[in-house]
Write an enzyme that holds these catalytic residues in place. Structure first.
Site, mmCIF file in Angstrom:
data_model
loop_
_atom_site.group_PDB
_atom_site.id
_atom_site.type_symbol
_atom_site.label_atom_id
_atom_site.label_comp_id
_atom_site.label_asym_id
_atom_site.label_seq_id
_atom_site.Cartn_x
_atom_site.Cartn_y
_atom_site.Cartn_z
ATOM 1 C CG ASP A 52 -13.475 6.413 -1.501
ATOM 2 O OD1 ASP A 52 -13.390 6.235 -0.275
ATOM 3 O OD2 ASP A 52 -12.477 6.427 -2.251
ATOM 4 C CD GLN A 80 -13.108 -1.892 -0.830
ATOM 5 O OE1 GLN A 80 -12.294 -1.717 0.044
ATOM 6 N NE2 GLN A 80 -14.285 -2.456 -0.591
ATOM 7 N NE ARG A 120 -3.928 0.598 1.900
ATOM 8 C CZ ARG A 120 -5.165 0.751 2.370
ATOM 9 N NH1 ARG A 120 -5.402 1.579 3.367
ATOM 10 N NH2 ARG A 120 -6.177 0.093 1.849
ATOM 11 N NE ARG A 164 -10.586 -5.291 0.758
ATOM 12 C CZ ARG A 164 -9.859 -4.212 1.108
ATOM 13 N NH1 ARG A 164 -10.452 -3.179 1.681
ATOM 14 N NH2 ARG A 164 -8.568 -4.148 0.849
ATOM 15 C CB CYS A 215 -14.120 1.240 -0.286
ATOM 16 S SG CYS A 215 -13.751 3.005 -0.298
ATOM 17 C CG HIS A 219 -8.396 -0.033 -2.955
ATOM 18 N ND1 HIS A 219 -7.620 -1.113 -2.571
ATOM 19 C CD2 HIS A 219 -9.123 0.311 -1.843
ATOM 20 C CE1 HIS A 219 -7.861 -1.389 -1.303
ATOM 21 N NE2 HIS A 219 -8.764 -0.551 -0.844
HETATM 22 N N1 NVA Z 1 -9.971 6.846 -1.683
HETATM 23 C C1 NVA Z 1 -9.673 6.391 -0.342
HETATM 24 C C2 NVA Z 1 -9.876 4.917 -0.230
HETATM 25 C C3 NVA Z 1 -9.677 4.369 1.162
HETATM 26 C C4 NVA Z 1 -9.887 2.889 1.215
HETATM 27 C C5 NVA Z 1 -8.230 6.762 -0.008
HETATM 28 O O1 NVA Z 1 -7.356 6.581 -0.856
HETATM 29 O O2 NVA Z 1 -7.980 7.244 1.101
HETATM 30 N N1 CP Z 2 -11.384 -0.028 2.288
HETATM 31 C C1 CP Z 2 -10.111 -0.052 2.731
HETATM 32 O O1 CP Z 2 -9.162 -0.323 1.990
HETATM 33 O O2 CP Z 2 -9.999 0.193 4.061
HETATM 34 P P1 CP Z 2 -8.632 0.426 4.867
HETATM 35 O O3 CP Z 2 -8.052 1.723 4.394
HETATM 36 O O4 CP Z 2 -9.071 0.448 6.299
HETATM 37 O O5 CP Z 2 -7.702 -0.711 4.572
#
Ligand code: NVA
Ligand code: CP
Length: 314
Positions: free
Chosen positions: A229, A131, A101, A297, A269, A128
């Site tokens: 989101d 997800q 990540r 997930r 998500c 992502h």
């Molecule tokens: N768009 C959000 C998704 C979190 C799972 C982010 O990147 O923070």
């Molecule tokens: N939806 C998602 O990826 O959640 P986290 O950021 O908590 O991993």
């Protein structure tokens, strides 16, 4: 050897097997299942916060018979300037897979190119995919009348509201095209999908099958799923005030949700910010399935790890 960096990395012919595996891992959870990665260590390199992704991968790897190794990017030399390529080469000598990540999508691609173990994208600024695979699996659990989970997605319409230029917006564009779904995105014109995702669609040989509008009511019309989101993705915190201002008209209110199909599902998500991108009343609606979505997930990612592990020559 296979990686999972973008939605199209599992080809159409592989999807039914992947979904069936996720379903059987879900049904068999807690009972004895053959350990798919017995004795293996899979490293999680995270440069951003996470609840669902981190915990579901750590628990899932453990349940598959493996050992998860969590590495905060800033605690390893990668965070102090060791090259992405050297990091990939070194970690490939120790571990059996990398789950990453980070901010820059190219970093995940470079880890995959330089290393010799499977790499999974656990979220970048661009995509992502874990997800999206979980989300379509969660929809198919409700829609599939027979064993054809993947087929049950075809022609269904997703409406995505808010920051349509974020990783989830991009991933829905690629994912909807890959799974044969319709997609309408609604958000401020300044947050419309960018040329990068259109270029990727074209590169993958997929049609530009989405519509962008600034009218949320138009986007949700006839939608099977209303999806949103956060308005301030990780890394965009400095823009919070402006984002909250321009995205306010794209809140999924009870009124907006009611304008979709009568049996439409609400998905997110997570994490959610009630009162910003979604009204509490929608989160309380019985057709809001965010916690089934979050649970899945675990099951989908176990299937992904098991499938990728199979592609490695011993
Ligand atoms: N768009 C959000 C998704 C979190 C799972 C982010 O990147 O923070
Ligand atoms: N939806 C998602 O990826 O959640 P986290 O950021 O908590 O991993």
């Amino acid at each position: 050897m296979k990686h999972f960096i973008k939605e199209t990395d599992f080809k159409a012919h592989e999807l039914p097997g992947l979904f069936a595996l996720a379903q059987s891992l879900k049904k068999g959870r807690g009972r004895h299942t053959p350990p798919a990665i017995a004795g293996q260590t899979w490293a999680l390199i995270f440069a951003k916060s996470s609840t669902r992704t981190r915990v579901s991968f750590e628990v899932g790897i453990h349940e598959l018979g493996g050992n998860p190794l969590f590495l905060n990017k800033n605690d390893i030399q990668l965070g102090r300037g060791e090259s992405v390529e050297d990091t990939a080469r070194v970690l490939s000598r120790f571990v059996h897979g990398l789950i990453v990540r980070t901010f820059d999508h190219a970093e995940v691609e470079r880890l995959a190119a330089a290393g010799s173990v499977p790499v999974i994208n656990a979220l970048t600024d661009f995509l992502h995919p874990c997800q999206i695979y979980t989300d379509v699996f969660t929809m198919a659990e409700r829609w599939a009348k027979d064993s054809d989970m993947v087929g049950s997605l075809k022609g269904r319409k997703i409406a995505f509201l808010g920051d349509t230029a974020c990783n989830m917006g991009n991933s829905w564009i690629l994912g909807a095209a890959h799974f044969g779904m319709k997609l309408s995105l609604a958000g401020p014109a300044d947050f419309a999908p960018g040329p990068e995702i259109d270029a990727l669609l074209a590169k993958e040989g997929l049609p530009k099958n989405y519509q962008f509008t600034t009218d949320p009511m138009e986007a949700v019309r006839d939608a099977d799923v209303v999806y949103t989101d956060v308005w301030v993705s990780m890394g965009k915190e400095e823009e919070t005030k402006e984002r909250l201002r321009v995205m306010a008209p794209y809140c999924v209110t009870a009124k907006v949700f009611a304008a979709a199909k009568p049996d439409a599902l609400f998905m997110h998500c997570l994490p959610a910010h009630a009162g910003e991108e979604v009204e509490q009343a929608v989160l309380d609606n019985p057709r809001c399935i965010i916690f089934d979505e979050a649970e899945n997930r675990l099951h989908m990612q176990k299937a992904i790890v098991a499938m990728l592990a199979q592609t490695v020559r011993s």
